[in-house]
Design an enzyme around this catalytic site. Structure first.
Site, PDB file in Angstrom:
ATOM      1  N   ASP A 294      30.064  35.969  37.532  1.00  0.00           N
ATOM      2  CA  ASP A 294      29.763  36.678  36.278  1.00  0.00           C
ATOM      3  C   ASP A 294      28.274  36.791  35.939  1.00  0.00           C
ATOM      4  O   ASP A 294      27.893  37.599  35.091  1.00  0.00           O
ATOM      5  CB  ASP A 294      30.491  36.011  35.107  1.00  0.00           C
ATOM      6  CG  ASP A 294      31.986  36.279  35.132  1.00  0.00           C
ATOM      7  OD1 ASP A 294      32.419  37.124  35.937  1.00  0.00           O
ATOM      8  OD2 ASP A 294      32.713  35.650  34.343  1.00  0.00           O
TER       9      ASP A 294
ATOM     10  N   GLU B 265      36.049  43.937  32.373  1.00  0.00           N
ATOM     11  CA  GLU B 265      37.348  43.395  31.957  1.00  0.00           C
ATOM     12  C   GLU B 265      37.337  42.957  30.479  1.00  0.00           C
ATOM     13  O   GLU B 265      38.287  43.189  29.734  1.00  0.00           O
ATOM     14  CB  GLU B 265      37.587  42.196  32.889  1.00  0.00           C
ATOM     15  CG  GLU B 265      38.725  41.322  32.639  1.00  0.00           C
ATOM     16  CD  GLU B 265      38.580  40.030  33.491  1.00  0.00           C
ATOM     17  OE1 GLU B 265      37.644  39.895  34.305  1.00  0.00           O
ATOM     18  OE2 GLU B 265      39.424  39.155  33.312  1.00  0.00           O
TER      19      GLU B 265
HETATM   20  O1  F6P Z   1      35.032  33.394  37.543  1.00  0.00           O
HETATM   21  C1  F6P Z   1      34.791  34.339  36.560  1.00  0.00           C
HETATM   22  C2  F6P Z   1      35.965  35.261  36.440  1.00  0.00           C
HETATM   23  O2  F6P Z   1      36.188  35.922  37.667  1.00  0.00           O
HETATM   24  C3  F6P Z   1      35.850  36.271  35.327  1.00  0.00           C
HETATM   25  O3  F6P Z   1      35.081  37.395  35.653  1.00  0.00           O
HETATM   26  C4  F6P Z   1      37.292  36.577  35.087  1.00  0.00           C
HETATM   27  O4  F6P Z   1      37.497  37.056  33.820  1.00  0.00           O
HETATM   28  C5  F6P Z   1      37.958  35.242  35.278  1.00  0.00           C
HETATM   29  O5  F6P Z   1      37.142  34.524  36.150  1.00  0.00           O
HETATM   30  C6  F6P Z   1      39.346  35.305  35.799  1.00  0.00           C
HETATM   31  O6  F6P Z   1      39.858  34.024  35.887  1.00  0.00           O
HETATM   32  P1  F6P Z   1      41.206  33.643  36.629  1.00  0.00           P
HETATM   33  O7  F6P Z   1      40.970  33.811  38.097  1.00  0.00           O
HETATM   34  O8  F6P Z   1      41.429  32.210  36.265  1.00  0.00           O
HETATM   35  O9  F6P Z   1      42.241  34.564  36.134  1.00  0.00           O
END
Ligand code: F6P
Length: 326
Positions: free
Chosen positions: A131, A226
């Site tokens: 991120d 997102e």
């Molecule tokens: O690691 C950051 C991230 O990829 C964010 O961009 C995203 O919103 C989130 O993790 C998603 O998390 P998970 O894989 O736990 O659904």
């Protein structure tokens, strides 16, 4: 110089490409100081479960190019409670582990800072998240790979979008951050961005599309983070379709593709530098800090500053994405 002889290393939170390269660098640098190194599996979860083993040079051969993390990772609910952290501390004491190096993002350093204050275990962090939203470093490990993956995906979508004269809404990752969206948009020549850091109304989006329509432009690529506040991407697509029916709209959510894959050279070098510097910091007695890179200089930022300050994409980059994308 500190008296630390045994350090534990772990990866925590969402994985990011380059974490393995960072682990390798930490182990090589620690071996150089004759430190004993323990790999802690699944981040804070493994600390609580005592899922810990000695790790050395052999374990980090042939991983510099691999995405993910050989130590696995997790988001830990249990570490949020004092009881969980106390068990973690006791596990470390039982093994005489007297220092920790953590690779992760915001949640990791929030936990790390509390743990350091409660139990005084010296800890140094490395920013590992796709991120790029950590204060105290220009780049986090994994961001460069993630945007390259996203740009590659958008390039492919462009081919079919242009052939069919379609409007594509492409959602990239970033629950609270528009970094991936802004940088992907600039590099892929997308027409518009929707990010959490800048308010965009559906009216603005629709008006811009109507302008494009007047120029007979039906093809377009909109990149949405997102975590944007306009809403869920399929719902946005429906709303646009209702208001500008001339557009043939498709949605692509790139998703976790962005978190995997072989790290770019940039991420590997960043991981190597920060891994090495984290070990040097712990050896000279500099704790409770995250190693980062600002203007190509190694910097150390207090965990609290790293998590309490918000890092957002610069106005310059947002403007660049908007002006070049018209
Ligand atoms: O690691 C950051 C991230 O990829 C964010 O961009 C995203 O919103 C989130 O993790 C998603 O998390 P998970 O894989 O736990 O659904």
């Amino acid at each position: 110089m500190s008296e630390i002889r045994r350090i534990g290393i772990f990866t925590s939170g969402g994985d990011s490409p380059g974490m393995n390269a960072a682990l390798r660098a930490i182990i090589r640098a620690a071996t150089n100081h004759d430190l004993h190194i323990y790999g802690i599996n699944r981040g804070f979860e493994g600390l609580i479960d005592d899922d810990i083993q000695l790790i050395g040079d052999d374990e980090v051969r042939n991983i510099i190019q691999r995405g993910g993390t050989i130590l696995k990772t997790a988001r830990s609910e249990r570490f949020m409670s004092y009881e969980g952290r106390k068990i973690a501390f006791e596990n470390l004491k039982a093994r005489d582990i007297d220092g920790l190096i953590a690779i992760g993002g915001n949640g990791t350093f929030t936990g790390a800072s509390i743990f350091y204050k409660e139990f005084g275990i010296p800890m140094v962090g490395l920013p590992g998240t796709i991120d790029n939203d950590l204060y105290g470093t220009d780049f986090t490990i994994g961001f460069d790979t993630a945007i390259n993956t996203a740009v590659h995906a958008v390039d492919m979508i462009r081919d079919t979008a242009e052939s069919h004269n379609r409007l594509f809404l492409i959602e990239v990752m970033g629950r609270h951050s528009g970094y991936i969206a802004v940088h992907t948009a600039i590099a892929s020549g997308a027409s518009a961005i929707v990010i959490p850091e800048k308010k965009t109304t559906i009216d603005e989006l629709v008006n811009n599309l109507k302008k494009s329509l007047r120029r007979k432009k039906l093809f377009g690529l909109v990149i949405l983070a997102e975590g944007n506040e306009l809403g869920e991407t399929h719902e946005i697509a429906k709303e646009i379709k209702q208001r500008v029916p001339e557009y043939d709209i498709r949605v692509t959510i790139i998703g976790h593709l962005q978190r995997g894959g072989s790290p770019t050279a940039f991420d590997r070098i960043l991981a190597g530098r920060l891994g090495y510097e984290a070990v040097e910091a712990i050896v000279r007695g500099q704790y409770n800090v995250m190693a980062g890179l600002i203007n190509d200089q190694i910097t150390f930022t207090n965990f609290d500053d790293a998590v309490l300050n918000k890092k957002v994409p610069g106005d310059y980059y947002i403007q660049l994405a908007e002006i070049l994308g018209r």
